[in-house]
Design an enzyme around this catalytic site. Structure first.
Site, PDB file in Angstrom:
ATOM      1  N   SER A 123       0.978  -1.131  -0.012  1.00  0.00           N
ATOM      2  CA  SER A 123      -0.070  -0.296  -0.118  1.00  0.00           C
ATOM      3  C   SER A 123       0.971   1.242   0.066  1.00  0.00           C
ATOM      4  O   SER A 123       1.691   1.486  -0.910  1.00  0.00           O
ATOM      5  CB  SER A 123      -1.129  -0.110   1.224  1.00  0.00           C
ATOM      6  OG  SER A 123      -1.990   0.999   1.091  1.00  0.00           O
ATOM      7  N   ASP A 166     -10.364  -3.987  -4.807  1.00  0.00           N
ATOM      8  CA  ASP A 166      -9.806  -2.840  -3.906  1.00  0.00           C
ATOM      9  C   ASP A 166     -10.475  -1.746  -4.052  1.00  0.00           C
ATOM     10  O   ASP A 166     -10.546  -1.069  -5.033  1.00  0.00           O
ATOM     11  CB  ASP A 166      -8.298  -2.841  -4.365  1.00  0.00           C
ATOM     12  CG  ASP A 166      -7.275  -2.061  -3.513  1.00  0.00           C
ATOM     13  OD1 ASP A 166      -8.022  -1.315  -2.676  1.00  0.00           O
ATOM     14  OD2 ASP A 166      -6.289  -2.295  -3.445  1.00  0.00           O
ATOM     15  N   HIS A 211      -8.226  -4.975  -0.647  1.00  0.00           N
ATOM     16  CA  HIS A 211      -6.792  -4.303  -0.328  1.00  0.00           C
ATOM     17  C   HIS A 211      -6.093  -5.192   0.372  1.00  0.00           C
ATOM     18  O   HIS A 211      -4.865  -5.033   0.324  1.00  0.00           O
ATOM     19  CB  HIS A 211      -7.194  -3.094   0.382  1.00  0.00           C
ATOM     20  CG  HIS A 211      -5.996  -2.133   0.350  1.00  0.00           C
ATOM     21  ND1 HIS A 211      -5.381  -1.569  -0.971  1.00  0.00           N
ATOM     22  CD2 HIS A 211      -5.222  -1.456   1.178  1.00  0.00           C
ATOM     23  CE1 HIS A 211      -4.417  -0.704  -0.685  1.00  0.00           C
ATOM     24  NE2 HIS A 211      -4.197  -0.675   0.460  1.00  0.00           N
TER      25      HIS A 211
END
Length: 206
Positions: free
Chosen positions: A106, A156, A187
């Site tokens: 991320s 996501d 995610h």
């Protein structure tokens, strides 16, 4: 004062020449990705810095203006800051600077991508988990000989697949060897993705 003094980080020595640079997501810390790093490579050294920017008390590697909207000026500053830390840590811990592989999740994946675009000499390979395009540099880097694995999720809610596909093209256009996968996931990572990244790491030649 050494650049390593600027970061809180964990270092675990390994038995091989490879070092995994572990870069956590928003709200993470220097401990979060240590188990993942060891799962991905049982023999590599692990170095895991904590992001130096706080967003509502949560560590990050650079500021953002809104969800998915990055502060590019800060991103550039932080990418160079992190690059200097990596070089100083490699010297301090006697690591092979040509065997450093970023593992970013991320926000950590985004700073790793920023590193490749702004300081292409730092990383020889990277595993980018749920990344976005961090920025478009003024001049494209030369990423010839750099290996990249990208894992996206088609559900996501934070990172649109189209954005990740733009990053794949951006890195390939710069000469990187990019392997990209899209999982039926959000995610969060799946165990299959982690296994695929482990296999990829075992196959690349730095």
């Amino acid at each position: 004062m050494s650049a390593t003094s600027d970061f809180i980080y964990e270092f675990i020595a390994g038995s091989s020449a490879r070092t995994l640079l572990l870069l956590h997501g928003t709200g993470g810390n220097e401990h979060d990705l240590l188990p993942l790093g060891r799962e991905l490579d049982a023999t590599a050294s692990l170095i895991s810095p904590r992001g130096r920017v706080l967003e509502n008390g949560m560590p990050r590697f650079f500021r953002r203006l809104a969800e998915g909207v990055f502060d590019e000026e800060d991103l550039q500053f932080r990418a160079h800051e992190l690059a200097d830390f990596i070089l100083a840590a490699a010297e301090r811990h006697q690591l092979d600077a040509k065997q450093i592989v970023a593992i970013g999740y991320s926000n950590g994946a985004n700073i790793a991508a920023g590193l490749m675009l702004l300081r292409p000499e730092i990383l020889r390979a990277a595993v980018l988990l749920r990344p976005m395009v961090p920025l478009v540099p003024d001049a494209p880097p030369d990423l010839g000989g750099v290996w990249v694995y990208i894992a996206a999720g088609n559900q996501d809610p934070i990172v649109p697949v189209e954005n990740t596909q733009r990053l794949v093209k951006q890195l390939r256009d710069a000469g990187a060897q990019v392997t990209a996968s899209v999982a039926n996931a959000g995610h969060a990572l799946t165990q299959d993705e982690i296994a695929a990244a482990e296999t990829w790491l075992g196959e690349i030649a730095l």
